[in-house]
Enzyme design. Structure first.
Site, PDB file in Angstrom:
ATOM      1  N   LYS A  42       0.848  -1.276  -0.016  1.00 30.23           N
ATOM      2  CA  LYS A  42      -0.004  -0.011  -0.029  1.00 30.23           C
ATOM      3  C   LYS A  42       0.895   1.176   0.018  1.00 30.23           C
ATOM      4  O   LYS A  42       0.558   2.114  -0.222  1.00 30.23           O
ATOM      5  CB  LYS A  42      -0.851  -0.029   1.294  1.00 30.23           C
ATOM      6  CG  LYS A  42      -1.760  -1.095   1.484  1.00 30.23           C
ATOM      7  CD  LYS A  42      -2.524  -1.207   2.475  1.00 30.23           C
ATOM      8  CE  LYS A  42      -1.992  -1.931   3.813  1.00 30.23           C
ATOM      9  NZ  LYS A  42      -1.963  -3.333   4.127  1.00 30.23           N
ATOM     10  N   GLY A  43       2.166   1.158   0.281  1.00 24.75           N
ATOM     11  CA  GLY A  43       3.075   2.309   0.568  1.00 24.75           C
ATOM     12  C   GLY A  43       3.235   3.242  -0.548  1.00 24.75           C
ATOM     13  O   GLY A  43       3.436   4.408  -0.458  1.00 24.75           O
ATOM     14  N   GLU A  98       6.991   2.495  -6.620  1.00 24.73           N
ATOM     15  CA  GLU A  98       7.375   2.061  -4.970  1.00 24.73           C
ATOM     16  C   GLU A  98       7.724   3.111  -4.202  1.00 24.73           C
ATOM     17  O   GLU A  98       8.105   4.202  -4.818  1.00 24.73           O
ATOM     18  CB  GLU A  98       8.478   0.943  -5.012  1.00 24.73           C
ATOM     19  CG  GLU A  98       9.008   0.217  -4.078  1.00 24.73           C
ATOM     20  CD  GLU A  98       7.898  -0.433  -3.358  1.00 24.73           C
ATOM     21  OE1 GLU A  98       6.830  -0.112  -2.868  1.00 24.73           O
ATOM     22  OE2 GLU A  98       8.276  -1.573  -2.811  1.00 24.73           O
ATOM     23  N   ASP A  99       7.383   2.761  -2.901  1.00 21.23           N
ATOM     24  CA  ASP A  99       7.716   3.834  -1.845  1.00 21.23           C
ATOM     25  C   ASP A  99       9.209   4.106  -1.790  1.00 21.23           C
ATOM     26  O   ASP A  99       9.911   5.220  -1.684  1.00 21.23           O
ATOM     27  CB  ASP A  99       6.870   3.847  -0.770  1.00 21.23           C
ATOM     28  CG  ASP A  99       7.022   2.182  -0.079  1.00 21.23           C
ATOM     29  OD1 ASP A  99       7.605   1.614  -0.678  1.00 21.23           O
ATOM     30  OD2 ASP A  99       6.232   1.968   0.893  1.00 21.23           O
ATOM     31  N   ASP A 102      15.027  -0.627  -0.089  1.00 21.40           N
ATOM     32  CA  ASP A 102      15.911  -0.868   1.020  1.00 21.40           C
ATOM     33  C   ASP A 102      16.926  -1.747   0.776  1.00 21.40           C
ATOM     34  O   ASP A 102      18.017  -1.727   0.191  1.00 21.40           O
ATOM     35  CB  ASP A 102      14.818  -1.042   2.078  1.00 21.40           C
ATOM     36  CG  ASP A 102      15.590  -1.214   3.678  1.00 21.40           C
ATOM     37  OD1 ASP A 102      16.603  -0.717   3.688  1.00 21.40           O
ATOM     38  OD2 ASP A 102      14.976  -1.764   4.539  1.00 21.40           O
ATOM     39  N   LYS A 130      17.424   3.879   0.193  1.00 21.78           N
ATOM     40  CA  LYS A 130      18.516   3.699   1.196  1.00 21.78           C
ATOM     41  C   LYS A 130      19.522   2.909   0.595  1.00 21.78           C
ATOM     42  O   LYS A 130      19.721   1.716   0.926  1.00 21.78           O
ATOM     43  CB  LYS A 130      17.855   2.793   2.429  1.00 21.78           C
ATOM     44  CG  LYS A 130      17.024   3.738   3.315  1.00 21.78           C
ATOM     45  CD  LYS A 130      16.509   2.865   4.427  1.00 21.78           C
ATOM     46  CE  LYS A 130      15.321   3.260   5.175  1.00 21.78           C
ATOM     47  NZ  LYS A 130      14.900   2.401   6.047  1.00 21.78           N
ATOM     48  N   PHE A 151      14.759   4.707  10.209  1.00 27.35           N
ATOM     49  CA  PHE A 151      13.331   3.978   9.829  1.00 27.35           C
ATOM     50  C   PHE A 151      12.515   5.291   9.570  1.00 27.35           C
ATOM     51  O   PHE A 151      12.103   6.129  10.509  1.00 27.35           O
ATOM     52  CB  PHE A 151      12.925   3.103  10.720  1.00 27.35           C
ATOM     53  CG  PHE A 151      11.601   2.482  10.511  1.00 27.35           C
ATOM     54  CD1 PHE A 151      11.896   1.173   9.404  1.00 27.35           C
ATOM     55  CD2 PHE A 151      10.434   2.995  10.654  1.00 27.35           C
ATOM     56  CE1 PHE A 151      10.667   0.652   9.171  1.00 27.35           C
ATOM     57  CE2 PHE A 151       9.285   1.838  10.186  1.00 27.35           C
ATOM     58  CZ  PHE A 151       9.606   0.969   9.358  1.00 27.35           C
ATOM     59  N   ASP A 158       4.837   2.958   6.217  1.00 28.90           N
ATOM     60  CA  ASP A 158       4.170   2.900   7.460  1.00 28.90           C
ATOM     61  C   ASP A 158       5.050   2.226   8.678  1.00 28.90           C
ATOM     62  O   ASP A 158       6.320   1.749   8.231  1.00 28.90           O
ATOM     63  CB  ASP A 158       2.947   1.785   7.393  1.00 28.90           C
ATOM     64  CG  ASP A 158       3.718   0.620   7.076  1.00 28.90           C
ATOM     65  OD1 ASP A 158       4.406   0.234   6.088  1.00 28.90           O
ATOM     66  OD2 ASP A 158       3.318  -0.517   7.695  1.00 28.90           O
ATOM     67  N   ARG A 164       0.974   6.207   7.537  1.00 28.51           N
ATOM     68  CA  ARG A 164       0.804   6.250   5.897  1.00 28.51           C
ATOM     69  C   ARG A 164       0.295   7.713   5.528  1.00 28.51           C
ATOM     70  O   ARG A 164       0.598   8.169   4.537  1.00 28.51           O
ATOM     71  CB  ARG A 164       0.119   5.335   5.349  1.00 28.51           C
ATOM     72  CG  ARG A 164       0.610   3.805   5.332  1.00 28.51           C
ATOM     73  CD  ARG A 164      -0.122   3.071   4.509  1.00 28.51           C
ATOM     74  NE  ARG A 164       0.007   1.611   5.052  1.00 28.51           N
ATOM     75  CZ  ARG A 164       0.996   0.886   4.475  1.00 28.51           C
ATOM     76  NH1 ARG A 164       2.174   1.404   3.820  1.00 28.51           N
ATOM     77  NH2 ARG A 164       1.111  -0.440   4.736  1.00 28.51           N
TER      78      ARG A 164
HETATM   79  P1  IMP Z   1      13.312  -4.146   0.387  1.00 29.45           P
HETATM   80  O1  IMP Z   1      12.826  -5.365  -0.202  1.00 29.45           O
HETATM   81  O2  IMP Z   1      14.143  -4.237   1.780  1.00 29.45           O
HETATM   82  O3  IMP Z   1      14.094  -3.216  -0.531  1.00 29.45           O
HETATM   83  O4  IMP Z   1      12.006  -3.467   1.136  1.00 29.45           O
HETATM   84  C1  IMP Z   1      11.326  -2.650   0.646  1.00 29.45           C
HETATM   85  C2  IMP Z   1      10.072  -2.426   1.475  1.00 29.45           C
HETATM   86  O5  IMP Z   1      10.296  -2.303   2.839  1.00 29.45           O
HETATM   87  C3  IMP Z   1       9.055  -1.234   0.966  1.00 29.45           C
HETATM   88  O6  IMP Z   1       8.390  -1.285   0.135  1.00 29.45           O
HETATM   89  C4  IMP Z   1       8.747  -0.823   2.321  1.00 29.45           C
HETATM   90  O7  IMP Z   1       7.399  -1.442   2.427  1.00 29.45           O
HETATM   91  C5  IMP Z   1       9.503  -1.332   3.209  1.00 29.45           C
HETATM   92  N1  IMP Z   1      10.324  -0.255   4.026  1.00 29.45           N
HETATM   93  C6  IMP Z   1      11.800  -0.273   3.892  1.00 29.45           C
HETATM   94  N2  IMP Z   1      12.474   0.569   4.560  1.00 29.45           N
HETATM   95  C7  IMP Z   1      11.509   1.271   5.229  1.00 29.45           C
HETATM   96  C8  IMP Z   1      11.315   2.413   6.001  1.00 29.45           C
HETATM   97  O8  IMP Z   1      12.236   3.155   6.398  1.00 29.45           O
HETATM   98  N3  IMP Z   1       9.885   2.679   6.577  1.00 29.45           N
HETATM   99  C9  IMP Z   1       8.762   2.118   6.147  1.00 29.45           C
HETATM  100  N4  IMP Z   1       8.975   1.209   5.366  1.00 29.45           N
HETATM  101  C10 IMP Z   1      10.172   0.502   5.022  1.00 29.45           C
HETATM  102 MG    MG Z   2       6.296  -1.380   0.173  1.00 33.52          MG
END
Ligand code: IMP
Ligand code: MG
Length: 180
Positions: A42-43, A98-99, A102, A130, A151, A158, A164
């Protein structure tokens, strides 16, 4: 709600200005083509809604939902599809919305998954990155902002499904999620 925020990283105005630039860039790059935006629920909802309005070429939208963190603040590296696409993407110009990126596992998985359905192209538009946390190599073509390893919440992001609806992106106070 606002009391739980340690620091505002990007104001509503800063986000709006950057999203407008991204929309213009995307409109130029895909000129003469029809674009399919795939929002990752939902981000991405606030970002998708704002970006969409800054794109000046024909576009459609669809959504997917995947699981990443559950209610924790750490990634598991395991990606599960909770909601798949409504329509075929064969031959289409796909842009994943995508939001935040990470570890990169979510987007890497999604790019591979979507490519297996034979679209003409797959690119990523992501509001936040990040880079220090990257484990899986994933190329983001349209990036809003690079962020440090905090974070973050707001503008779609969220913690345990809250925050959100904040109109800005902020750093969540540690006391909110430590020892939870
Ligand atoms: P990844 O697979 O580790 O790149 O994760 C990406 C997902 O993790 C994003 O779509 C977010 O939902 C969540 N995420 C990563 N960092 C944060 C943060 O700082 N705050 C909130 N959600 C995060
Ligand atoms: Mg997400």
């Amino acid at each position: 709600m606002h009391n739980d925020i340690k620091e505002v990283l990007f104001t509503e105005k800063q986000i709006n200005d950057r999203v407008e630039e991204m929309g213009k860039q995307i409109s130029r790059d895909y000129e003469g083509k029809e674009l399919l935006l795939i929002g990752i629920l939902k981000g991405s909802v606030p970002f998708m809604a704002d970006l969409l309005k800054k794109i000046s070429i024909h576009c459609n939208m669809d959504f997917m939902a995947v699981s990443s963190y559950g209610d924790s603040t750490e990634t598991s590296g395991v990606v599960r599809i909770l909601k798949d696409l409504d329509h075929e993407i064969k031959g289409k110009e796909v842009l994943i919305i995508e939001d935040i990126i990470d570890s990169g596992y979510t987007l890497k998985y999604l790019v591979n998954y979507l490519k297996s359905r034979n679209p003409n192209s797959v690119e990523i538009a992501c509001l936040l990155d990040k880079p220090d946390r990257r484990e899986a190599n994933t190329e983001v073509k349209y990036l809003g902002f690079k962020v440090p390893n905090y974070f973050l919440v707001g503008y779609g992001l969220d913690y345990a499904e809250r925050y959100r609806n904040l109109p800005y992106v902020g750093v969540l106070k540690e006391e909110i999620y430590v020892n939870k």
